[in-house]
Design an enzyme around this catalytic site. Structure first.
Site, PDB file in Angstrom:
ATOM      1  N   HIS A 198     -20.491   1.082 -18.711  1.00 24.81           N
ATOM      2  CA  HIS A 198     -20.403   1.592 -20.459  1.00 24.81           C
ATOM      3  C   HIS A 198     -21.807   0.642 -20.649  1.00 24.81           C
ATOM      4  O   HIS A 198     -22.305  -0.238 -20.174  1.00 24.81           O
ATOM      5  CB  HIS A 198     -19.279   1.152 -21.179  1.00 24.81           C
ATOM      6  CG  HIS A 198     -18.261   2.147 -20.891  1.00 24.81           C
ATOM      7  ND1 HIS A 198     -17.285   2.031 -19.979  1.00 24.81           N
ATOM      8  CD2 HIS A 198     -17.942   3.239 -21.814  1.00 24.81           C
ATOM      9  CE1 HIS A 198     -16.419   3.110 -20.137  1.00 24.81           C
ATOM     10  NE2 HIS A 198     -16.778   3.838 -21.095  1.00 24.81           N
ATOM     11  N   LYS A 219     -20.447  -2.713 -25.525  1.00 25.57           N
ATOM     12  CA  LYS A 219     -18.985  -2.479 -25.505  1.00 25.57           C
ATOM     13  C   LYS A 219     -18.312  -3.743 -25.493  1.00 25.57           C
ATOM     14  O   LYS A 219     -18.635  -4.658 -24.541  1.00 25.57           O
ATOM     15  CB  LYS A 219     -18.656  -1.397 -24.346  1.00 25.57           C
ATOM     16  CG  LYS A 219     -17.182  -1.274 -24.228  1.00 25.57           C
ATOM     17  CD  LYS A 219     -16.935   0.109 -23.361  1.00 25.57           C
ATOM     18  CE  LYS A 219     -15.172   0.312 -23.327  1.00 25.57           C
ATOM     19  NZ  LYS A 219     -14.614   0.804 -24.693  1.00 25.57           N
TER      20      LYS A 219
END
Length: 270
Positions: A157, A161
Site C-alpha cells: 500500500h 497507511k
C-alpha cells in the site's frame, strides 16, 4: 423508493472523499451529513468541495449527534475507536452502519458485534471491492483443495497507511484459514527476522510493503512441490471500495439487525 440518507464518517480522508463522490452520484443515495475527527483540517469545510465536486451545502463537523435524525445509514472509513462509538449510535437508532475501518483490536471487533446484536445493521469488511471478496472465496477453496501447500499473503500500500498487515491481507488470511478449518490467530506468522529456522508447516505467512501511492496490491501464494499458484488483485482506484460500500448500505437497509460481510451480500457464504 426514497433515497437512503447517508452520513460519511472520516470525510477528510482519501476514502472519505471517494465515498462522498459515490454517494453524491448515486441515484438511490443522498448525502445527509459528513463528519471527521475533532481537530481535523476538514472541519468546517464543504464536503462537496473536499471531494473535488461542486459545493454540496454539507459542512463537515465533528459531532454526529445532530445528524442522526436525518440519516438512515453511516458509511465509515475512519479509525477503530470512532467506529466503535458510531456502531453504538447506530444500534440506538437501528441504523445501517457500513464499516471499512481496518486495524480493529479483538475488543473493538467484539464491541461492534455487540452493537449489531443491539439493533444496528452492520456490514464490516476489510475490503469492499467486489473483486477482492471474490478472490477471498477462491483463496478459501484453494486452501481447502491443497491442504499441504504453504500459504503466504503479500500486500503493498501507499506510504501513508498506518496499519499492517492490511485489513484486506487479514481478510484473505482468514479465508485461507477457513479453507483449512483452523484459527488464523493461532497459525499466522506476521514477522520474520534473523535466524528463524525452517518454515513451520500449516502456518499462514504475511509480508507487508509500503511506499509511493499504491492504492492496494494483494497476492496469495500457495506454494507446493515444484509448483506455485498466485492469486492476485490490484486496486487502481478507491472508487471500487466506495462503490462496494454504497452497495452494502443499500443491501443492509433491507436486512434485520445483525453483523454482515460482503460475502453475505455477494452470496458467497453458501
Amino acid at each position: 423508493m426514497p433515497q437512503l440518507r447517508i452520513i460519511v464518517a472520516g470525510a477528510g480522508g482519501r476514502m472519505g472523499a471517494a465515498n462522498i463522490r459515490v454517494v453524491a452520484a448515486h441515484p438511490d443515495l443522498l448525502l445527509a451529513g459528513a463528519i471527521d475527527r475533532p481537530g481535523a483540517a476538514s472541519i468546517g469545510s464543504d464536503a462537496g468541495l473536499l471531494a473535488g465536486l461542486g459545493q454540496a451545502g454539507i459542512i463537515v463537523g465533528d459531532d454526529i449527534a445532530g445528524l442522526l435524525d436525518r440519516a438512515d445509514a453511516i458509511i465509515d472509513f475512519s479509525a477503530p475507536a470512532a467506529s466503535v462509538t458510531l456502531a453504538a449510535r447506530a444500534a440506538e437508532r437501528g441504523l445501517v452502519h457500513v464499516i471499512g475501518t481496518t486495524g480493529c483490536s479483538e475488543s473493538e471487533d467484539a464491541a461492534i458485534a455487540r452493537a449489531a446484536r443491539a439493533g444496528a445493521r452492520i456490514v464490516k469488511s476489510g475490503n469492499f471491492s467486489l473483486g477482492v471478496n471474490l478472490l477471498a472465496d477462491l483463496v478459501r477453496k484453494a486452501a481447502a483443495a491443497l491442504p499441504d501447500y504453504d500459504i503466504e499473503v503479500l500486500e503493498m500500500h501507499h506510504g501513508r497507511k498506518v496499519d499492517a498487515p492490511s485489513g484486506t491481507a487479514l481478510l484473505l488470511g482468514e479465508a485461507a484459514a477457513r479453507g483449512r478449518d483452523i484459527a488464523l490467530k493461532d497459525h499466522a506468522v506476521r514477522v520474520r527476522d534473523g535466524h528463524t529456522g525452517p518454515r513451520q508447516a500449516g502456518t499462514i505467512g504475511f509480508a507487508t510493503l509500503r511506499g509511493g501511492t499504491v492504492v492496494g496490491d494483494h497476492m496469495v501464494i500457495l506454494a507446493g512441490p515444484s509448483e506455485r499458484i498466485e492469486l492476485t488483485h490490484r486496486a487502481e482506484d478507491r472508487a471500487i471500495f466506495a462503490n462496494g460500500a454504497a452497495r452494502a448500505a443499500i443491501w443492509a437497509a433491507g436486512q434485520a439487525p445483525g453483523l454482515y460481510s460482503m460475502a453475505d451480500i455477494l452470496g458467497l457464504n453458501d
